[in-house]
Write an enzyme that holds these catalytic residues in place. Structure first.
Site, PDB file in Angstrom:
ATOM      1  N   GLU A  92       5.871 -10.236  16.255  1.00  0.00           N
ATOM      2  CA  GLU A  92       5.346 -10.746  17.527  1.00  0.00           C
ATOM      3  C   GLU A  92       5.671 -12.242  17.648  1.00  0.00           C
ATOM      4  OE1 GLU A  92       1.162 -10.524  20.071  1.00  0.00           O
ATOM      5  OE2 GLU A  92       1.198 -10.005  17.949  1.00  0.00           O
ATOM      6  N   ARG A 145       0.824  -1.216   0.000  1.00  0.00           N
ATOM      7  CA  ARG A 145       0.000   0.000   0.000  1.00  0.00           C
ATOM      8  C   ARG A 145       0.855   1.261   0.000  1.00  0.00           C
ATOM      9  NH1 ARG A 145      -3.724  -3.283   3.491  1.00  0.00           N
ATOM     10  NH2 ARG A 145      -2.099  -2.963   5.030  1.00  0.00           N
TER      11      ARG A 145
END
Lengths: 174, 174
Positions: A96, A59
């Site tokens: 994560e 994007r």
């Protein structure tokens, strides 16, 4: 001044339960909001030395394309590993769970280049920090970072604290 | 007139042996060539009714971002399945081996919208044909298709024969 935040659509439970996804496609579809976003990013760039614009896949490419065109400088794509066909330099960073690797073409940045890095969203700051490291390893300087949105409740400030950043829309909580 | 083809880098054996990859990143990095490419695409758009620009993930986003900004219309991303967060309409198409699915947000195109579709490369034409079908299923009209490169030795003409196409660089053979 246009309220850019009102052009963002919030979608609960995407991509997984408990996450509110900030959908920028409604802003892209609104010519006034999209134009205003590019105007503000352009203004940020105009105040800096910009030899090249870096766009982060995918994007980020939308905003980077418009900015490189407006400023009249080259555009450098930073992509996930394995997608760029030439010789690359890569940088791995922690997620994560696990890690991710991004790449840039080895001949894209020259010693002394001053770049602005463009993405749609600043969340953990992992990709942007890795991109800054790539630029600096290649002898370039990060003149600034700009993104449409930042999630201020995530710890990106720790990672990007030393950089000059323009974010147009801030979310303080999920 | 700038020779855009000379700004493209050809990389043998990427992504696999026997394929010559046409690398557009050298053109993106050259402000004159990139600007000329956007100028020509913009000229193509100016001669048509363009309510919205469609950019195809992910390199198509670069050109689509610049064009939507220049023309002052909204941009619609067409993406691989699973990446768009809102309600989508999808279209599946055949690949050499297997199939692929692309999506667009269901509320992105309205009845009567006239769109130009933008990508970096026309190869088999599968993704572009599927995008045209999406537009038409949603009641829109394809005013044109523009891409930086087309590979004329691949059978995209069969798939896209009915559309108005501007490609800036043609390769007649590998």
């Amino acid at each position: 001044m246009i309220d850019l935040k009102s052009a963002i659509r919030s979608i609960p439970d995407f991509p997984k339960e408990g996450i509110i996804f900030r959908d920028i496609t409604t802003l892209l579809l609104d010519p006034e909001a999209f134009g205003e976003a590019i105007n503000r990013m352009h203004e940020f760039c105009r105040k800096r030395k910009v030899d090249k614009i870096i766009g982060i896949e995918s994007r980020g490419f939308i905003f980077a394309g418009a900015l490189a065109d407006r400023i009249g400088v080259g555009l450098i794509p930073v992509r996930k590993a394995g997608k760029l066909p030439g010789d690359t330099i890569e940088q791995t960073y922690d997620l994560e769970y696990g890690s991710a690797t991004i790449e840039v073409h080895a001949d894209a940045i020259s010693e002394g280049d001053s770049v602005v890095i463009v993405d749609d969203l600043i969340a953990t700051g992992g990709t942007l920090e890795a991109t800054c490291k790539l630029v600096e390893r290649m002898g370039g300087t990060v003149a600034g970072i700009t993104a449409l949105i930042d999630l201020s409740y995530l710890p990106w400030h720790n990672r990007l604290g030393g950089y000059d950043i323009l974010s147009l829309i801030t979310y303080d909580s999920e």
